[in-house]
Design an enzyme around this catalytic site. Structure first.
Site, PDB file in Angstrom:
ATOM      1  N   TRP A 130      28.416 142.353 -40.665  1.00  0.00           N
ATOM      2  CA  TRP A 130      28.791 142.864 -41.993  1.00  0.00           C
ATOM      3  C   TRP A 130      29.245 144.308 -41.813  1.00  0.00           C
ATOM      4  O   TRP A 130      28.511 145.103 -41.215  1.00  0.00           O
ATOM      5  CB  TRP A 130      27.544 142.769 -42.881  1.00  0.00           C
ATOM      6  CG  TRP A 130      27.711 143.187 -44.299  1.00  0.00           C
ATOM      7  CD1 TRP A 130      28.699 142.810 -45.151  1.00  0.00           C
ATOM      8  CD2 TRP A 130      26.825 144.043 -45.052  1.00  0.00           C
ATOM      9  NE1 TRP A 130      28.491 143.372 -46.384  1.00  0.00           N
ATOM     10  CE2 TRP A 130      27.359 144.135 -46.346  1.00  0.00           C
ATOM     11  CE3 TRP A 130      25.649 144.728 -44.753  1.00  0.00           C
ATOM     12  CZ2 TRP A 130      26.748 144.883 -47.354  1.00  0.00           C
ATOM     13  CZ3 TRP A 130      25.044 145.473 -45.744  1.00  0.00           C
ATOM     14  CH2 TRP A 130      25.591 145.552 -47.026  1.00  0.00           C
ATOM     15  N   ASP A 211      18.053 140.722 -41.054  1.00  0.00           N
ATOM     16  CA  ASP A 211      18.690 140.838 -42.363  1.00  0.00           C
ATOM     17  C   ASP A 211      18.682 139.448 -42.994  1.00  0.00           C
ATOM     18  O   ASP A 211      19.230 138.493 -42.432  1.00  0.00           O
ATOM     19  CB  ASP A 211      20.129 141.369 -42.192  1.00  0.00           C
ATOM     20  CG  ASP A 211      20.785 141.689 -43.525  1.00  0.00           C
ATOM     21  OD1 ASP A 211      20.211 141.335 -44.572  1.00  0.00           O
ATOM     22  OD2 ASP A 211      21.874 142.296 -43.526  1.00  0.00           O
ATOM     23  N   LYS A 246      22.073 137.189 -53.979  1.00  0.00           N
ATOM     24  CA  LYS A 246      22.768 135.899 -53.971  1.00  0.00           C
ATOM     25  C   LYS A 246      21.867 134.772 -54.458  1.00  0.00           C
ATOM     26  O   LYS A 246      22.280 133.978 -55.296  1.00  0.00           O
ATOM     27  CB  LYS A 246      23.258 135.533 -52.562  1.00  0.00           C
ATOM     28  CG  LYS A 246      23.529 136.697 -51.644  1.00  0.00           C
ATOM     29  CD  LYS A 246      24.874 137.332 -51.844  1.00  0.00           C
ATOM     30  CE  LYS A 246      24.904 138.651 -51.101  1.00  0.00           C
ATOM     31  NZ  LYS A 246      26.172 139.243 -50.931  1.00  0.00           N
TER      32      LYS A 246
HETATM   33  C1  LMR Z   1      29.540 140.635 -48.751  1.00  0.00           C
HETATM   34  O1  LMR Z   1      29.384 140.663 -47.532  1.00  0.00           O
HETATM   35  O2  LMR Z   1      30.620 140.335 -49.280  1.00  0.00           O
HETATM   36  C2  LMR Z   1      28.374 140.933 -49.644  1.00  0.00           C
HETATM   37  O3  LMR Z   1      27.234 141.185 -48.892  1.00  0.00           O
HETATM   38  C3  LMR Z   1      28.652 141.979 -50.639  1.00  0.00           C
HETATM   39  C4  LMR Z   1      28.745 143.351 -50.060  1.00  0.00           C
HETATM   40  O4  LMR Z   1      28.028 144.219 -50.545  1.00  0.00           O
HETATM   41  O5  LMR Z   1      29.528 143.587 -49.131  1.00  0.00           O
END
Ligand code: LMR
Length: 397
Positions: A130, A211, A246
């Protein structure tokens, strides 16, 4: 003084939402940010959550400060989701949970804790991960490194490279894993691979940070907690960063938690005192409403059952869309075997689209996805799958 300041780049995920909103194309499709949409393209408020929210409002609870680690009944609910009822890590006092503003807050508290107490520890993240992970830990002054995770040739785990890299991580560092539903790839280790990872980290004295933002989106609430319970069973130290954005659909309420599991209760109390210090100097104490709602759902057998069913229906819809996407890609003549998309888990999929494909989809068809090629499968529906897969067929030609 502000004259010298340069503009920051748009956020790779949330910046997309702004661009999507501003796009006048009536046929636009948003597969960017990880937000669940139902078959009609709406992000629903879950019925269990709405009932609990009303109950909280009717009870008119005090708006005085919560304690630094938040509501105790919320922490107990979080622990029951992570470990099940009466787990040893809970009854022994080894696990301490603090409520945080979202999963991001949990990660930042972990970063601040590492920066203040284990300075010199590097945080290792999966490649890819991420995009906010490195930003959060860097902002907390923690240095970052990455290890191989995804193999684009097989669309699966880069297992042997990953294992060799983890073997080289210095003792005393931390490794950030996605407990289920890897973001952005949708590719998770198998139970046997998890065991090898957990044993390796434990035996080498590396701190696992998990996570856990998608519990219930993979195979089920209990099934998705398997990796967490494995670390608990091995008896070592670890950290879990939970998000209820979520699985409760409570994105804007920022409901999360950080759970530190120590060797024993005495060590856990010491660690917890430092977690509280990290929170106090960041946001002081957490907001109450969302946590009260989650605690109400988890503490009421009927609401909890209703929530579990609602979560199951979100999961089933996403998995159904995976199958539909694979069928439609074949039907529209997109070359390749995309059946791997069906075994990916969670909201996201890496389907082999390049940055050039992503930009062409955005510019020519107003279809929004993250530059990495990540598709939010939860944004696909019966009504947009045809234009989506036709556009993909055009751009990959
Ligand atoms: C995502 O990866 O799209 C979600 O976790 C929202 C975000 O905050 O990035």
């Amino acid at each position: 003084m502000f004259d010298t300041i340069q503009p920051a780049p748009a956020d790779p995920i949330l910046g997309l939402t702004d661009a999507f909103r501003a796009d006048p194309n009536p046929k636009k499709i948003n597969l960017g940010v990880g937000v669940y949409q139902d078959a009609a393209g709406k992000t629903p408020v879950l019925k269990s959550v709405a009932t609990a929210a009303q109950r909280v409002l009717d009870a008119n609870p005090s708006m005085s400060y919560l304690p630094i680690p938040g509501l105790p009944e919320y922490a107990a609910g979080v622990q029951s989701l992570l470990f099940g009822d009466d787990h040893e890590v809970v009854t022994s006092g080894r696990a301490k949970t603090a409520q945080t503003p979202g999963g991001t807050g949990a990660l930042r508290v972990t970063g601040d804790f590492l920066g203040s107490n284990l300075s010199g520890s590097t945080m290792w993240v999966t490649d890819p991960t991420w995009p906010n992970h490195p930003s959060i830990f860097q902002a907390a002054g923690v240095s970052m490194a990455k290890f191989p995770y995804f193999d684009p040739k097989t669309n699966g785990l880069a297992w042997s490279d990953m294992l060799s890299a983890l073997n080289e991580v210095p003792t005393g560092d931390a490794v950030l894993l996605h407990a289920c539903c890897h973001n952005p790839t949708g590719v998770d280790p198998t139970p046997d691979e998890w065991r090898q990872i957990a044993e390796l980290l434990n035996s080498r004295g590396i701190l696992p940070v998990l996570d856990f933002a998608y519990q219930g989106f993979g195979d089920g609430i209990e099934q998705d907690a398997a990796a967490i319970r494995l670390f608990a069973e091995l008896g070592g130290e670890f950290v879990v960063c939970s998000s209820f954005s979520k699985n409760f659909g409570m994105y804007c309420e920022r409901v999360g938690a950080v759970t530190f599991v120590a060797k024993d209760a005495k060590q856990a109390d010491i660690v917890n005192s430092q977690v509280k210090r990290a929170i106090r100097s960041n946001y002081s104490n957490p907001p109450a409403f969302g946590a009260r709602v989650v605690a109400t759902v988890l503490g009421d057998a009927t609401l909890r059952r209703e929530w579990e069913q609602e979560l199951a229906s979100m999961r089933d819809r996403i998995n159904g869309m995976r199958t539909l996407l694979v069928d439609k890609l074949a039907e529209k003549g997109v070359p390749g075997d995309f059946s791997f998309i069906k075994s990916q888990r969670g909201m996201f999929s890496f389907a082999g689209l390049t940055k050039e494909h992503v930009h062409a989809l955005r510019d020519r068809y107003a279809i929004y996805m993250v530059d990495s090629g990540r598709i939010n499968v939860a944004g696909i529906s019966e009504s947009n799958v045809d234009p989506l897969t036709e556009a993909i067929a055009e751009v990959v030609k």
